[in-house]
Each structure stands twice: as C-alpha cells, then as structure tokens.
Design a protein around this motif. Structure first.
Motif, PDB file in Angstrom:
ATOM      1  N   TYR A 134     -57.127 -30.000 -11.095  1.00  0.00           N
ATOM      2  CA  TYR A 134     -58.151 -30.193 -10.073  1.00  0.00           C
ATOM      3  C   TYR A 134     -57.554 -29.966  -8.691  1.00  0.00           C
ATOM      4  CZ  TYR A 134     -55.791 -34.715  -9.853  1.00  0.00           C
ATOM      5  OH  TYR A 134     -54.839 -35.697  -9.756  1.00  0.00           O
ATOM      6  N   THR A 137     -60.497 -31.582  -1.785  1.00  0.00           N
ATOM      7  CA  THR A 137     -60.848 -31.162  -0.430  1.00  0.00           C
ATOM      8  C   THR A 137     -61.630 -32.292   0.240  1.00  0.00           C
ATOM      9  OG1 THR A 137     -62.903 -30.112  -1.176  1.00  0.00           O
ATOM     10  CG2 THR A 137     -60.941 -28.721  -1.036  1.00  0.00           C
ATOM     11  N   THR A 153     -63.993 -34.312  -2.180  1.00  0.00           N
ATOM     12  CA  THR A 153     -64.473 -33.598  -3.359  1.00  0.00           C
ATOM     13  C   THR A 153     -63.313 -33.260  -4.287  1.00  0.00           C
ATOM     14  OG1 THR A 153     -66.344 -32.624  -2.176  1.00  0.00           O
ATOM     15  CG2 THR A 153     -65.660 -31.537  -4.209  1.00  0.00           C
ATOM     16  N   ASN A 155     -62.454 -30.856  -7.170  1.00  0.00           N
ATOM     17  CA  ASN A 155     -62.884 -29.627  -7.827  1.00  0.00           C
ATOM     18  C   ASN A 155     -62.089 -29.493  -9.125  1.00  0.00           C
ATOM     19  OD1 ASN A 155     -62.148 -26.166  -7.547  1.00  0.00           O
ATOM     20  ND2 ASN A 155     -64.080 -27.017  -8.278  1.00  0.00           N
ATOM     21  N   THR A 157     -60.989 -27.825 -12.320  1.00  0.00           N
ATOM     22  CA  THR A 157     -60.966 -26.439 -12.778  1.00  0.00           C
ATOM     23  C   THR A 157     -60.605 -26.300 -14.251  1.00  0.00           C
ATOM     24  OG1 THR A 157     -58.668 -26.241 -12.024  1.00  0.00           O
ATOM     25  CG2 THR A 157     -60.403 -25.582 -10.474  1.00  0.00           C
ATOM     26  N   GLY A 180     -66.118 -28.469 -12.415  1.00  0.00           N
ATOM     27  CA  GLY A 180     -67.071 -28.447 -11.314  1.00  0.00           C
ATOM     28  C   GLY A 180     -66.647 -29.384 -10.202  1.00  0.00           C
ATOM     29  N   ASN A 181     -67.541 -29.574  -9.220  1.00  0.00           N
ATOM     30  CA  ASN A 181     -67.251 -30.388  -8.051  1.00  0.00           C
ATOM     31  C   ASN A 181     -67.828 -31.793  -8.203  1.00  0.00           C
ATOM     32  OD1 ASN A 181     -65.917 -28.314  -6.655  1.00  0.00           O
ATOM     33  ND2 ASN A 181     -67.850 -27.501  -5.875  1.00  0.00           N
ATOM     34  N   TYR A 182     -67.041 -32.794  -7.826  1.00  0.00           N
ATOM     35  CA  TYR A 182     -67.449 -34.199  -7.880  1.00  0.00           C
ATOM     36  C   TYR A 182     -67.129 -34.802  -6.517  1.00  0.00           C
ATOM     37  CZ  TYR A 182     -67.786 -33.210 -12.834  1.00  0.00           C
ATOM     38  OH  TYR A 182     -68.120 -32.656 -14.047  1.00  0.00           O
ATOM     39  N   THR A 183     -68.185 -35.126  -5.752  1.00  0.00           N
ATOM     40  CA  THR A 183     -68.038 -35.516  -4.357  1.00  0.00           C
ATOM     41  C   THR A 183     -68.263 -37.011  -4.162  1.00  0.00           C
ATOM     42  OG1 THR A 183     -68.740 -33.323  -3.605  1.00  0.00           O
ATOM     43  CG2 THR A 183     -68.890 -35.116  -2.011  1.00  0.00           C
TER      44      THR A 183
END
Length: 437
Positions: A134, A137, A153, A155, A157, A180-183
């Motif tokens: 991951y 950001t 976030t 990300n 991968t 995916g993205n987890y914010t």
C-alpha cells in the motif's frame, strides 16, 4: 561530528561476519542497553523465511547525538528507520525479507549504560501473513481544509495472501476486501497518528502517519496558532520561510512566517526554539523575534539569533533558543520566524512551558532548599519533610536522573547547564531550578 550513514554502514558491515545473527521463532522479547562510543549491529532472521515485525515498547536515544537505524535485510536493504534519535516507544516496522538489522551509533555521553537513556525493549515476531502492499497519501491542502485536521488515504495495491483485513485509527475502522483507496478524515496535523492494520491475530502492523502542514502565513493577521507544550517535541510546527512581508523587529531577515500563542493559566514563562531540519530545502541560519500587543501595535519583547551556552561551547547552534518571562494567562504573543539576512528554507518551531514540570504545592515551597547551587558534584536537598522521590530534567524536558528516599544526589556526570528537579515530599511536590557547573 557524526559519521554519515554511508560510512557507518560500510564500517559495520565490512565486519558483518562478526555480527551474530539471532534466529527468531514465533514471538520473542529482547532488550539491549547501549554504551557510549558504540557502533553495533544486531541482526535477526525468521526461522522459516516469513516476514518479521519489530515493535518497540521502550527505549530512547539522546536527541541528535545517539542514532538508531533499522534495515529490512541482512546488513543491507530497505531502510525502515534512518538515523533516528529520541523515544522509540510505540514504533513498529515490518521486514519483508525475513531479516531485521539494527544499527546503533552513539557518542561519548548520555547512554543507556549511564542510566541517562532508557533500555531498548522490543518484541520481534514471525508473521503468518503476507503483508499487503500500500501507499499512503494525505490531502496536503493545509491552508483551506478544516483547521488542524486533514485526510489520509491508504492506496492498497496488493492484498498479499489475505482475503480481507482492517485499517483503523481511533474510532475510525475500515474493512479492506479489495485493492483500492481507503480514506480517513479529520486526522490531526503535524503529529504522528497511529494507524493499525489488523491482518491476522499474530499479524498486526502499526503505521504512524504525519500530515506535515507547512506554515506559510506571511502576515501578522494570518498568524497560525501554536500550542504551548510541556516539552519541545510535543507541538513541533513545520515552518517554510520562503516568502513573506518585512520584519519590523531589530533582528532577522526580510522574509518570514508569523506564528502566535496564547499563554495558558499557571504559566509565567516559556521556552521558544527554532530547530534545524535535515532536508534539501532546509533553512541554514535562523532568527526569531517575539512581540506582545496586537498586529496593529506590536511591541518587541525578545529577539534571538544564535544559541550560545557559555558554560559548554560544544552546545552551540545557529538557531534561536530563548526564554520569554513575565507572561500572564491569556496574553497573546506573536513570533516572527525567519532566517539570517536573505536565508530562506524549512525549519521547525516549538514553544513549551519553562517554569514548571508540574503544578507545585506551595505548602512545601518554603520548607525545601537546594545546596550548593551552582553545584559540581553532589546536590543536597535540605528539608524537614520526608523526601520520597526526586526527578531531574534538562531544559528540553528530558528526565536525566531519578531516585527514591535520597537527599544527596550525585550530579557529577551531568553536562554543564540549567536543570529542574521535581521533589516529592510527605506534604506535596516542589519543583526547583539549579545550575550544574
């Protein structure tokens, strides 16, 4: 001057055949007490080639002088922690290679062996999972998003061999079922926020994330607030001195950043310190000017350039370190943080309580004295009250000596300078200042 990381790595691992490799099965606890002038490598490997996790529960290194580096690999590989000093408690790292190398580089004072720093205590575990891949950001919009918070976030991968796992911090927890993205929103800025990845019962990763919001406000009216902490590390603010209006004080450069703080109750004096940072865009030489009043009517109360310790010239800095006294609760103080002449770049700022380490019990104030003061070797606590324990702190808020049931304290190993001693008696706590000469 410290050796560079490149030289340390070469020095240690030119002799890597002499470094003992410790094999770890399941979970094992370790402790290590380092000495002065030490250049040591500690290498651990998993018994089956699986990733290793290392979690520190205790330990400290003298700020800026004693260094620890952690590497994912057998002597060389990915650097997980690069030449770090300070407290290690709560830090956690994952070594995908199945090897963890710890490099220790210390100078000639304030070591664990001297009892001036804490023993390293850590747990190393063989992990049953494949760690997901991951990136992290954060929003970066420090000027326009909600005050003192931002979003982080993850990300993801690659899930590794995991069908699902959770990421959480505080009361925010999200389940990850796919890449995916987890914010995460409303995350505090400029502090280390721990995120925990729960992958399996014996495979839990803690990753600290810091939203580094750089202070770029250029006018007094836009001054950003810094909290008064209890130590220089409690509320560090990142300063980016790249532009700004002219300084109206008697020292400093032509460009800078405005910061302000409000004096809390029961505080009459604070330390202000501008710290050098070790980045390519770092400020080389700092200035700080302090003002009372308002932006329309500023009154200069202090102006500081270099820090000079006349008792110990090795303790010298091109960055300000000074005390502001005679403060009153609720007073606003403005700080203009700048560089020498035309010097611009990044630095850090801290403001912390210099007067007390805890609220004194005034019932014991007149019943306790220290002598001799200044002191060279043995400091005596004179009191008709029973002294149950004592703690001695340097001006950075770091505890350097502690003990119980003693009224004579050997301080001969302390560096020259000013210290605070917090004494607990049968009638309460008293904090006093003394000078080591």
């Amino acid at each position: 001057m410290k050796f560079t990381f490149t030289f340390i790595t070469w020095l240690l691992f030119a002799m890597s055949s002499f470094a003992q490799v410790i094999t770890v099965a399941n979970t094992q606890n370790f402790s290590y007490c380092y000495e002065n002038y030490e250049y040591t490598s500690l290498i651990y490997q998993s018994n089956n080639g699986s990733p290793l996790s290392i979690n520190f529960t205790n330990g400290s290194f003298e700020e800026d002088y004693d260094l620890i580096t952690i590497i994912d690999g057998n002597g060389s590989g990915t650097v997980l922690l690069d030449e770090y000093s300070g407290s290690l408690s709560g830090l956690n790292f994952i070594a995908q290679s199945g090897f963890i190398t710890i490099l220790i580089d210390t100078d000639g004072s304030f070591s664990c062996a001297d009892e001036d720093q804490e023993t390293l205590e850590y747990t190393i575990s063989v992990m049953s999972c494949t760690v997901p891949t991951y990136n992290i950001t954060w929003d970066g919009d420090c000027q326009n998003s909600a005050a003192n918070t931002g979003s982080v976030t993850f990300n993801v991968t690659n899930m590794g061999n995991n069908t699902s796992f959770t990421i959480g911090t505080g009361n925010q927890v999200q389940t990850v079922n796919a890449v995916g993205n987890y914010t995460f929103n409303n995350i505090a800025r400029n502090v280390n926020v721990p995120f925990q990845l729960n992958i399996a019962s014996d495979c839990i990763i803690t990753r600290s994330v810091k939203i580094e919001c750089i202070t770029v406000n250029t006018s007094c009216q836009d001054a950003q607030t810094i909290a008064v902490g209890n130590s220089p590390s409690s509320n560090l603010m990142i300063i980016d001195n790249t532009n700004g209006g002219p300084n109206t004080g008697n020292c400093g450069g032509n460009t800078g950043v405005w910061v302000k703080f409000t004096v809390p109750a029961n505080i009459t004096s604070v330390f202000v310190r501008q710290f050098e940072v070790y980045t390519a865009d770092a400020l080389e030489d700092g200035f700080v000017v302090a003002y009372s009043g308002s932006c329309s009517n500023l009154v200069e109360i202090s102006c500081n350039d270099d820090y000079e310790n006349e008792d110990d010239w090795s303790d010298y800095s091109l960055f300000p370190y000074f005390e502001i006294t005679n403060l009153v609760a609720g007073q606003e103080v403005y700080l203009f943080v700048t560089g020498y002449l035309s010097d611009v770049g990044r630095s850090e700022l801290a403001v912390w309580n210099s007067a007390v380490l805890s609220t004194p019990d005034y019932s014991v104030t007149n019943q306790l004295t220290l002598y001799p003061n200044p002191v060279s070797d043995v400091l005596t606590i004179q009191s008709d009250l029973d002294v149950t324990n004592f703690e001695i702190y340097n001006v950075l808020g770091q505890q350097v000596i502690s003990g119980k049931d003693a009224t004579q304290i050997n301080v001969s190993n302390l560096k020259q300078g000013t210290y605070l001693i917090k004494v607990t008696t049968s009638k309460g706590i008293e904090t006093k200042k003394f000078i080591k000469k």
